[in-house]
Structure formats: C-alpha cells, structure tokens
Motif scaffolding. Structure first.
Motif, PDB file in Angstrom:
ATOM      1  N   GLY A 197      -2.707  26.133  12.182  1.00 29.29           N
ATOM      2  CA  GLY A 197      -3.450  26.532  13.315  1.00 29.29           C
ATOM      3  C   GLY A 197      -4.265  27.748  13.271  1.00 29.29           C
ATOM      4  O   GLY A 197      -5.410  27.624  13.904  1.00 29.29           O
ATOM      5  N   TYR A 198      -4.068  28.615  12.196  1.00 23.04           N
ATOM      6  CA  TYR A 198      -4.922  29.515  12.150  1.00 23.04           C
ATOM      7  C   TYR A 198      -6.365  28.857  11.498  1.00 23.04           C
ATOM      8  O   TYR A 198      -7.532  29.451  11.610  1.00 23.04           O
ATOM      9  CB  TYR A 198      -4.511  30.736  11.018  1.00 23.04           C
ATOM     10  N   ALA A 199      -6.333  28.250  10.552  1.00 25.59           N
ATOM     11  CA  ALA A 199      -7.551  27.512   9.858  1.00 25.59           C
ATOM     12  C   ALA A 199      -8.224  26.752  10.971  1.00 25.59           C
ATOM     13  O   ALA A 199      -9.395  26.660  10.808  1.00 25.59           O
ATOM     14  CB  ALA A 199      -7.038  26.570   8.693  1.00 25.59           C
ATOM     15  N   ARG A 235      -8.609  27.222  14.216  1.00 28.87           N
ATOM     16  CA  ARG A 235      -8.912  27.888  15.412  1.00 28.87           C
ATOM     17  C   ARG A 235     -10.554  27.904  15.493  1.00 28.87           C
ATOM     18  O   ARG A 235     -10.967  27.856  16.795  1.00 28.87           O
ATOM     19  CB  ARG A 235      -8.355  29.491  15.551  1.00 28.87           C
ATOM     20  N   ASP A 236     -11.231  28.254  14.680  1.00 29.57           N
ATOM     21  CA  ASP A 236     -12.782  28.214  14.697  1.00 29.57           C
ATOM     22  C   ASP A 236     -13.382  26.592  14.744  1.00 29.57           C
ATOM     23  O   ASP A 236     -14.441  26.552  15.391  1.00 29.57           O
ATOM     24  CB  ASP A 236     -13.480  28.725  13.524  1.00 29.57           C
ATOM     25  N   THR A 273       2.674  25.427   9.665  1.00 29.35           N
ATOM     26  CA  THR A 273       2.253  25.406  10.900  1.00 29.35           C
ATOM     27  C   THR A 273       1.171  26.398  11.352  1.00 29.35           C
ATOM     28  O   THR A 273       0.231  26.220  11.964  1.00 29.35           O
ATOM     29  CB  THR A 273       3.287  25.091  11.873  1.00 29.35           C
ATOM     30  N   GLY A 274       1.871  27.569  11.121  1.00 34.31           N
ATOM     31  CA  GLY A 274       1.030  28.757  11.519  1.00 34.31           C
ATOM     32  C   GLY A 274      -0.485  28.644  10.770  1.00 34.31           C
ATOM     33  O   GLY A 274      -1.318  29.296  11.276  1.00 34.31           O
ATOM     34  N   LEU A 275      -0.393  28.471   9.357  1.00 31.78           N
ATOM     35  CA  LEU A 275      -1.650  28.529   8.533  1.00 31.78           C
ATOM     36  C   LEU A 275      -2.745  27.466   9.120  1.00 31.78           C
ATOM     37  O   LEU A 275      -3.680  27.606   9.152  1.00 31.78           O
ATOM     38  CB  LEU A 275      -1.341  28.397   7.203  1.00 31.78           C
TER      39      LEU A 275
END
Length: 148
Positions: A28-30, A32-33, A24-26
C-alpha cells in the motif's frame, strides 16, 4: 511435550500474520503515488480537491479556449458539458491534441486552475478515454460516433 507443539504452532501463525500485515502495508505504501483518481470537470467544480492531491481530469477541450504563449505554456478549458475547468500545462502537447478533442490530464488543482504535469489525447477519430465517455454520458452530452 504436547503444549510445546501447540505453543510452536501459535508462534508460527502469529509470525505469518504479522508478515502478511507488514507485506500488505508495504504494498500500500509503495502504490500510494501510483494511484490517481479520475474526476470530471463537474466533480472538480462541485467539490474542489485539496491543492496537494494529484488526480486525473478529463473531458473535451472547449472550442476557442486554447491559448499558447512563447515560453511553451498552454492554457485551455476542459469541459464535460456541465462545467469547465481551466488547465495550465507547460511542455509539449500530443500531436492529436486540439479543440473539441477528448483528453485526460494528470496534475493538481491549485487556486482554481488545474496544473497539469501530463496530458494524453485521443489516438484516432473514434477513441476517447473510458472515464471521459462515462463522465459525458452522465451529463447526457455523449454521442456514440458508431451509431447512425
């Protein structure tokens, strides 16, 4: 024997939970842009965003505000009927871009000017982006072209 099985189950559940949280964190990080929020000109003027925030702005190109220079920079005002925001764009505009036409731009609001990196224009006489229609309806200036 019984406690070994119980301990193994707990370990598997904990590992699965950690893997799910990491995935889930990965994600969200991917993403964000790729997430650009839409704002109407009235929202931008009421609460100016930070200069580092990338977002989309949309509305109608104000009549008489379109200015082009020789280096390919275009400046104009985008309005939703309640407020106008100056926009600066360097590049090639869509063919259907013009005054009193609906548009959506992506970029940053820096020093009172929206610095656009991409501009999208309507593609036929009836189309306007949903976000622009919603913002114009909120202001009470949207007229449905399909109604007589």
């Amino acid at each position: 024997m019984k406690s070994l099985k119980k301990r193994r189950r707990i370990q598997i559940i904990l590992v699965a939970f950690v893997a799910l949280a990491l995935a889930t964190g990965l994600i969200g990080y991917a993403m964000r842009d790729g997430i650009n929020f839409f704002r109407s000109p009235s929202q931008v003027m009421a609460e100016p965003p930070s200069p580092s925030e990338v977002f989309r702005i949309g509305g109608l190109v104000e009549e008489g505000s379109l200015k082009k220079d020789g280096q390919g920079t275009i400046e104009f005002l985008v309005t939703d009927g309640g407020a106008s925001v100056p926009v600066r764009f360097t590049g090639v505009l869509p063919d259907l871009f013009g005054e009193n036409q609906g548009m959506v731009a992506t970029g940053k609001y820096v020093n009172g000017v929206f610095q656009a990196t991409e501009i999208l224009a309507k593609h036929d006489e009836n189309y306007m982006p949903k976000e622009v229609i919603d913002a114009l309806k909120e202001q009470g200036v949207y007229e449905d072209p399909n109604q007589s």
